[in-house]
Structures are given as structure tokens and as C-alpha cells.
Write a protein that holds these residues in place. Structure first.
Motif, PDB file in Angstrom:
ATOM      1  N   HIS A 244      30.344  54.404  -9.090  1.00  0.00           N
ATOM      2  CA  HIS A 244      29.065  54.426  -8.392  1.00  0.00           C
ATOM      3  C   HIS A 244      28.533  53.001  -8.355  1.00  0.00           C
ATOM      4  O   HIS A 244      28.214  52.420  -9.381  1.00  0.00           O
ATOM      5  CB  HIS A 244      28.071  55.363  -9.089  1.00  0.00           C
ATOM      6  CG  HIS A 244      26.740  55.453  -8.397  1.00  0.00           C
ATOM      7  ND1 HIS A 244      25.756  54.493  -8.546  1.00  0.00           N
ATOM      8  CD2 HIS A 244      26.222  56.389  -7.551  1.00  0.00           C
ATOM      9  CE1 HIS A 244      24.680  54.828  -7.821  1.00  0.00           C
ATOM     10  NE2 HIS A 244      24.942  55.981  -7.212  1.00  0.00           N
ATOM     11  N   ARG A 246      25.727  50.578  -6.622  1.00  0.00           N
ATOM     12  CA  ARG A 246      24.494  50.553  -5.843  1.00  0.00           C
ATOM     13  C   ARG A 246      24.341  49.176  -5.213  1.00  0.00           C
ATOM     14  O   ARG A 246      24.205  48.161  -5.904  1.00  0.00           O
ATOM     15  CB  ARG A 246      23.299  50.883  -6.728  1.00  0.00           C
ATOM     16  CG  ARG A 246      22.024  51.198  -5.959  1.00  0.00           C
ATOM     17  CD  ARG A 246      21.005  51.848  -6.870  1.00  0.00           C
ATOM     18  NE  ARG A 246      19.785  52.196  -6.139  1.00  0.00           N
ATOM     19  CZ  ARG A 246      18.752  52.830  -6.683  1.00  0.00           C
ATOM     20  NH1 ARG A 246      18.806  53.200  -7.967  1.00  0.00           N
ATOM     21  NH2 ARG A 246      17.687  53.122  -5.969  1.00  0.00           N
ATOM     22  N   ALA A 276      22.672  67.835  -9.116  1.00  0.00           N
ATOM     23  CA  ALA A 276      21.211  67.747  -9.137  1.00  0.00           C
ATOM     24  C   ALA A 276      20.568  68.539  -8.012  1.00  0.00           C
ATOM     25  O   ALA A 276      19.367  68.813  -8.065  1.00  0.00           O
ATOM     26  CB  ALA A 276      20.772  66.275  -9.047  1.00  0.00           C
ATOM     27  N   ARG A 277      21.349  68.887  -7.001  1.00  0.00           N
ATOM     28  CA  ARG A 277      20.810  69.606  -5.844  1.00  0.00           C
ATOM     29  C   ARG A 277      21.716  70.778  -5.469  1.00  0.00           C
ATOM     30  O   ARG A 277      22.367  70.766  -4.432  1.00  0.00           O
ATOM     31  CB  ARG A 277      20.668  68.653  -4.645  1.00  0.00           C
ATOM     32  CG  ARG A 277      19.721  67.489  -4.886  1.00  0.00           C
ATOM     33  CD  ARG A 277      18.276  67.959  -4.959  1.00  0.00           C
ATOM     34  NE  ARG A 277      17.355  66.837  -5.083  1.00  0.00           N
ATOM     35  CZ  ARG A 277      16.803  66.453  -6.226  1.00  0.00           C
ATOM     36  NH1 ARG A 277      17.090  67.115  -7.359  1.00  0.00           N
ATOM     37  NH2 ARG A 277      15.965  65.439  -6.261  1.00  0.00           N
ATOM     38  N   TRP A 307      16.691  64.996  -0.079  1.00  0.00           N
ATOM     39  CA  TRP A 307      16.884  65.412  -1.464  1.00  0.00           C
ATOM     40  C   TRP A 307      18.255  64.997  -1.986  1.00  0.00           C
ATOM     41  O   TRP A 307      18.384  64.459  -3.077  1.00  0.00           O
ATOM     42  CB  TRP A 307      16.728  66.937  -1.581  1.00  0.00           C
ATOM     43  CG  TRP A 307      15.319  67.417  -1.594  1.00  0.00           C
ATOM     44  CD1 TRP A 307      14.271  66.895  -0.900  1.00  0.00           C
ATOM     45  CD2 TRP A 307      14.792  68.511  -2.350  1.00  0.00           C
ATOM     46  NE1 TRP A 307      13.130  67.591  -1.153  1.00  0.00           N
ATOM     47  CE2 TRP A 307      13.408  68.598  -2.041  1.00  0.00           C
ATOM     48  CE3 TRP A 307      15.337  69.432  -3.226  1.00  0.00           C
ATOM     49  CZ2 TRP A 307      12.586  69.561  -2.607  1.00  0.00           C
ATOM     50  CZ3 TRP A 307      14.521  70.404  -3.787  1.00  0.00           C
ATOM     51  CH2 TRP A 307      13.152  70.468  -3.485  1.00  0.00           C
ATOM     52  N   ARG A 310      19.003  60.796  -1.631  1.00  0.00           N
ATOM     53  CA  ARG A 310      18.236  59.997  -2.595  1.00  0.00           C
ATOM     54  C   ARG A 310      18.731  60.244  -4.016  1.00  0.00           C
ATOM     55  O   ARG A 310      18.767  59.318  -4.838  1.00  0.00           O
ATOM     56  CB  ARG A 310      16.748  60.312  -2.478  1.00  0.00           C
ATOM     57  CG  ARG A 310      16.164  59.889  -1.138  1.00  0.00           C
ATOM     58  CD  ARG A 310      14.744  60.389  -0.952  1.00  0.00           C
ATOM     59  NE  ARG A 310      13.815  59.698  -1.813  1.00  0.00           N
ATOM     60  CZ  ARG A 310      13.175  58.579  -1.473  1.00  0.00           C
ATOM     61  NH1 ARG A 310      13.406  58.024  -0.299  1.00  0.00           N
ATOM     62  NH2 ARG A 310      12.326  58.016  -2.300  1.00  0.00           N
ATOM     63  N   SER A 311      19.128  61.490  -4.317  1.00  0.00           N
ATOM     64  CA  SER A 311      19.672  61.794  -5.639  1.00  0.00           C
ATOM     65  C   SER A 311      20.999  61.076  -5.865  1.00  0.00           C
ATOM     66  O   SER A 311      21.246  60.517  -6.935  1.00  0.00           O
ATOM     67  CB  SER A 311      19.849  63.305  -5.799  1.00  0.00           C
ATOM     68  OG  SER A 311      20.481  63.612  -7.030  1.00  0.00           O
ATOM     69  N   ALA A 314      20.339  57.148  -6.312  1.00  0.00           N
ATOM     70  CA  ALA A 314      19.611  56.731  -7.504  1.00  0.00           C
ATOM     71  C   ALA A 314      20.098  57.332  -8.808  1.00  0.00           C
ATOM     72  O   ALA A 314      19.918  56.723  -9.879  1.00  0.00           O
ATOM     73  CB  ALA A 314      18.116  57.050  -7.324  1.00  0.00           C
ATOM     74  N   HIS A 315      20.711  58.506  -8.771  1.00  0.00           N
ATOM     75  CA  HIS A 315      20.958  59.220 -10.023  1.00  0.00           C
ATOM     76  C   HIS A 315      22.401  59.622 -10.291  1.00  0.00           C
ATOM     77  O   HIS A 315      22.721  60.008 -11.418  1.00  0.00           O
ATOM     78  CB  HIS A 315      20.084  60.480 -10.090  1.00  0.00           C
ATOM     79  CG  HIS A 315      18.626  60.214  -9.919  1.00  0.00           C
ATOM     80  ND1 HIS A 315      17.891  59.429 -10.798  1.00  0.00           N
ATOM     81  CD2 HIS A 315      17.742  60.595  -8.958  1.00  0.00           C
ATOM     82  CE1 HIS A 315      16.634  59.361 -10.394  1.00  0.00           C
ATOM     83  NE2 HIS A 315      16.514  60.050  -9.278  1.00  0.00           N
ATOM     84  N   SER A 316      23.288  59.559  -9.324  1.00  0.00           N
ATOM     85  CA  SER A 316      24.677  59.945  -9.602  1.00  0.00           C
ATOM     86  C   SER A 316      25.293  58.993 -10.622  1.00  0.00           C
ATOM     87  O   SER A 316      25.015  57.793 -10.612  1.00  0.00           O
ATOM     88  CB  SER A 316      25.506  59.935  -8.315  1.00  0.00           C
ATOM     89  OG  SER A 316      25.191  61.054  -7.525  1.00  0.00           O
ATOM     90  N   ARG A 317      26.133  59.510 -11.489  1.00  0.00           N
ATOM     91  CA  ARG A 317      26.747  58.722 -12.543  1.00  0.00           C
ATOM     92  C   ARG A 317      28.235  59.026 -12.637  1.00  0.00           C
ATOM     93  O   ARG A 317      28.691  60.104 -12.240  1.00  0.00           O
ATOM     94  CB  ARG A 317      26.091  59.029 -13.901  1.00  0.00           C
ATOM     95  CG  ARG A 317      24.619  58.646 -13.990  1.00  0.00           C
ATOM     96  CD  ARG A 317      24.423  57.125 -13.945  1.00  0.00           C
ATOM     97  NE  ARG A 317      23.014  56.750 -14.073  1.00  0.00           N
ATOM     98  CZ  ARG A 317      22.205  56.547 -13.051  1.00  0.00           C
ATOM     99  NH1 ARG A 317      22.661  56.691 -11.800  1.00  0.00           N
ATOM    100  NH2 ARG A 317      20.955  56.197 -13.239  1.00  0.00           N
ATOM    101  N   GLU A 320      30.165  62.597 -13.276  1.00  0.00           N
ATOM    102  CA  GLU A 320      29.443  63.710 -12.659  1.00  0.00           C
ATOM    103  C   GLU A 320      30.404  64.547 -11.824  1.00  0.00           C
ATOM    104  O   GLU A 320      31.330  64.023 -11.214  1.00  0.00           O
ATOM    105  CB  GLU A 320      28.327  63.155 -11.779  1.00  0.00           C
ATOM    106  CG  GLU A 320      27.377  64.169 -11.201  1.00  0.00           C
ATOM    107  CD  GLU A 320      26.240  63.495 -10.468  1.00  0.00           C
ATOM    108  OE1 GLU A 320      25.172  63.314 -11.095  1.00  0.00           O
ATOM    109  OE2 GLU A 320      26.424  63.128  -9.293  1.00  0.00           O
TER     110      GLU A 320
END
Length: 472
Positions: A244, A246, A276-277, A307, A310-311, A314-317, A320
Motif C-alpha cells: 500500500h 500512498r 472496512a466496507r 466510502w 476513501r477507506s 487512508a486505511h488499507s494496510r 488486509e
């Protein structure tokens, strides 16, 4: 004696056989190991007991009886514009009169109710969850958007059950929604009752005595081939995020490793669900042609109100677990077609152009006489143009391929064309004799298509993936 093979560059696309008119645009930013590309060719050349009815104030339910369906014709891939026109086929036999009447009843009512689609979808979801409470878990937390997509796809197929060719095109979107929500055939009765009940509530005087039966029949005729399509597609596979990166606050490059290889053709998209979604599926196009290691690379931009996107940004790791659905889409190019090719990519749409170019380079290496191809890649900031180095690498040793970058925020960068990608394409047009593939946001696709049409490019030569309306 067999004739010797035609050397590369000596086929019908040999530059010596084409007008020598060239258009000079701003060169790409070259990779360290690649020479800059400076010249761009010019344009012209459903068994289980019935569920309990809803509350007393809800509309009466309708028992669904599945009549025999009219099987749709087999699906065939879209032919390239340059291939010879297919032989004229004999007219298909006329549809059964009851089928025609069912479709007409759907069209007559929906034409008057379509403006209230959002409200109908909300009522459809409420009735569905009242009839079959267990199905609520199959929908996202915000159920209305998913219910609306499902309603829209179902009615789109129901309204053309008397037109086999149109039904073939309407079935895949419905199948996709059923598969994404995990709704199997046991849900069809509740789905049909809820749909008919919701539309009837809004139709008012338009709903005649025999309309129930017509809509029930159309529902059965539409869902049967959709169920067959779901069964025919590969299942959803798991994948692990292995990288990931960014690039900016709203842009990330994510690489995933599927548990089993995902089959796709360059330019096609896949549906992706992130932890997350849950139940919110987003279309993403793998950047590049299929790789030997099976990994998929996605370029993801966080869109306003998105949703999923943006997830992911910013938040994927790493580590995952994602779920990936089967590939879909028809943005596929014929490398040896007669007309030259223009690829216009805005932002993350570069994933499509990159995939197509990698495929073309591989075919050229196999001896295919690939048609001249021009790629215009645009972005708001230099970070949006992070794929230019890869494009420059592809250009090395491929005289048929030319690439240029356009940047909106840095007009003084002499390595890039100034302005938007639409402006860059317009300045270097017209592209009257080209096949054009456009990839990017819905707004970018609309603007580019409009500019091309104004310049005279025929609409049937402009191609894009309809899944780009996905802004989650």
C-alpha cells in the motif's frame, strides 16, 4: 514454397505506407533508463413457503408463479469497428404475445414512475426486509443505494423480456447486483413480491387489474437468465494486500495477491470488497496486463463521499483481506485494426491505458503488426502522472507507440502539456480517423466525448467502460 514472414514494421501499418503528417506535442517525462517520447502521430490518418406478509398497512403481496422463459440468444463479444460487417441474419421469431404484453406493462408503468426511483427503492427495501428479515444482513449499512441499484437492474431487464437482444445486454448488470449482495435463488420470491408491491404503491391509477400478473411474469422472465449468468461466472476470490503506497492525500497504489488467479483481459475491471466496507463493492481496473505472479495492482483515488475509495486510500494496510469478483467490461482493443488508436486517460484512468498498452507491446513482441497508438495521460498534479515512467519504458523500441502527459497545476513544466487532458486532446485533434478509448472519472469521460464529437469524431468510434459511474 511458403512466403517468408513479414518483418515488423513492414505491414499495413508501416509508417512509410501512411501519410507522413506528424503532430509535435510536449514529450513525456522519461524514466531514467528510457528515452523521452517526443512525437505523437497526428489524428486524421426462484422452493420454500411464502414469507409472512408485511404489516397491515403494507400493500397486499403477490404470489409468484414462474412461467417458462424465452431463452436469450448466446452472448457474443463486440466486434471491432474495423472488422467486416457480419452476415445479415434472419429475423428472430416473434416473442410470445404474453411476453410482449408483460414487457409492455412494465414499460408503461415504469415510464411514469421512474422519476420517483429513489422513493420506490426505499419502499422496495423496506418491504423486502419485512418479508425476509434475514436478507437485511446481505445489504450494506446504508441499504438504500444497494436497493436502488438492484431495483434499477431488475426493472431494466424486465422491461425488455420481449426483446432478446436487449435482454442479453440487460442481464449482466442484474446478475452483478445479485452476486454482489449474495442473493441466491431462494430470495427471488421475496424480491419479486417486494418489487411489485413497491411499484404498485407509487403507480396509483396506472396499476390495472391485470398488471400484477404481467409484472410477475416479467420478473420471472428476467431473473431466470440472470440466475444462469450468476452460475456461469467464476466465484468471488479472496486476496491479501501485499503493498500500500500512498502518493498523496487522495491517491494510493495498492497491490494484492489473490488466493487463486483472477482471469481478466487488459482494460477490464473487477469488483472489490474491503473489510472496512462490507457489501459495498467498487469497480477497480487492474493497472497493467495479467502478471505471471497473479498479483493485481490498483490505482485508487478517494472521491468525495466515497466510502470504499476513501477507506482504501487512508486505511488499507498490508495483510488486509479483500474479496475480488469476476472481471467485467468490454474495453478491449484489436491491435491489428486498420484505424489508428487514441487512448485518453484522466487520473486513475491511466490504469486502463497502461493495461491496454502492455498488451499491445506484448503482441508486438510476438510479431503482430500493431497499429499506431497515441496515449494522452492527464492529471491535476504531477503525482497524478506517476504512471508516465512506465509508459516511457513501454515506448522504448516501439515506434508505433507515443505517449504524452498533461498537467493542470503546473503549466510551466516543459516536459508536460499544459492544461487538462481534454484540452490536450482538443489541441492535437481532430481525431476523425481514429478509434478512441476514454478512461477516467465520469465527468472526464463526458467532457472528452463531447470535445471529440464537436471535432467530428463519430460516436461509434468512442469507447469507454460504463462501470466508471461507480463513485463509491
Amino acid at each position: 514454397m511458403a512466403e517468408p514472414p513479414t518483418p515488423r514494421g513492414a505491414g499495413p501499418h508501416d509508417p512509410a505506407r501512411r501519410p507522413a503528417r506528424l503532430l509535435r506535442l510536449v514529450p513525456t517525462r522519461p524514466a531514467a533508463s528510457a528515452a523521452a517520447t517526443t512525437v505523437i502521430p497526428a489524428a486524421p490518418t426462484a422452493d420454500r413457503p411464502a414469507p409472512q406478509p408485511p404489516a397491515a398497512d403494507a400493500p397486499a403481496t403477490t404470489v409468484l408463479v414462474a412461467p417458462p422463459t424465452v431463452p436469450p440468444p448466446p452472448t457474443t463479444p463486440l466486434a471491432a469497428a474495423d472488422r467486416p460487417a457480419p452476415a445479415v441474419r434472419a429475423p428472430a421469431p416473434a416473442a410470445d404475445l404474453t411476453v410482449v404484453r408483460a414487457a409492455e406493462a412494465v414499460r408503461a408503468v415504469w415510464d411514469r414512475v421512474a422519476d420517483s426511483e429513489a422513493e420506490v427503492a426505499h419502499w422496495f427495501g423496506a418491504l423486502l426486509f419485512s418479508l425476509a428479515p434475514a436478507l437485511r444482513a446481505q445489504f450494506p449499512a446504508q441499504a438504500d443505494p444497494a436497493a436502488r441499484r438492484l431495483l434499477h437492474g431488475t426493472i431494466a431487464a424486465m422491461s425488455v423480456v420481449d426483446r432478446p437482444v436487449d435482454l442479453v445486454a440487460a442481464v449482466p448488470p442484474l446478475a452483478r447486483e445479485l452476486r454482489a449482495l449474495g442473493l441466491d435463488a431462494t430470495a427471488d420470491e421475496a424480491l419479486g413480491v417486494a418489487l411489485v408491491g413497491a411499484v404498485r404503491r407509487f403507480a396509483g391509477d396506472l396499476w390495472a387489474a391485470d398488471t400484477d400478473a404481467a409484472w410477475v411474469r416479467a420478473f420471472s422472465l428476467a431473473t431466470r437468465p440472470a440466475r444462469e449468468a450468476v452460475a456461469a461466472h467464476p466465484g468471488v476470490v479472496g486476496a491479501t494486500v501485499v503493498s500500500h503506497r500512498r502518493l498523496s492525500w487522495d491517491l494510493a497504489v495498492v497491490e494484492v495477491e489473490p488466493d487463486v488467479p483472477v482471469e481478466f483481459r487488459p482494460g477490464q475491471s473487477v469488483t472489490v470488497e474491503v473489510p472496512a466496507r462490507p457489501r459495498l463493492w467498487r469497480h477497480l481496473t487492474p493497472a497493467g496486463a495479467p502478471r505471471a505472479d497473479g498479483r493485481l495492482e490498483f490505482h485508487v483515488r478517494a472521491v468525495a463521499g466515497g466510502w470504499v475509495s476513501r477507506s482504501v486510500v487512508a486505511h488499507s494496510r498490508v495483510g488486509e483481506r479483500w474479496r475480488i469478483g469476476p472481471a467485467e467490461g468490454e474495453v478491449v482493443v484489436d491491435p491489428a485494426a486498420e484505424r489508428e488508436l487514441l487512448l485518453v486517460a484522466g487520473g486513475t484512468g491511466a490504469s486502463v491505458a497502461l493495461a491496454l498498452c502492455e498488451e499491445l507491446v506484448g503482441q508486438a513482441a510476438a510479431g503482430v503488426d500493431v497499429r499506431p497508438t497515441t496515449v494522452v495521460v492527464g492529471g491535476r498534479t504531477p503525482e497524478d502522472l506517476h504512471t508516465l515512467d512506465r509508459f516511457a519504458d513501454l515506448c522504448v523500441g516501439e515506434p508505433w507507440l507515443a505517449v504524452v502527459g498533461a498537467c493542470e497545476s503546473d503549466p510551466l513544466d516543459t516536459d508536460l502539456a499544459p492544461g487538462t487532458v481534454v484540452e490536450a486532446v482538443s489541441r492535437s485533434g481532430p481525431w476523425l480517423d481514429h478509434d478512441v478509448v476514454v478512461a477516467g472519472s465520469p465527468a472526464m469521460i463526458r467532457a472528452t466525448t463531447a470535445a471529440l464529437l464537436v471535432d467530428g469524431t463519430p460516436l461509434d468510434r468512442i469507447h469507454y467502460d460504463p462501470f466508471t459511474d461507480d463513485e463509491t
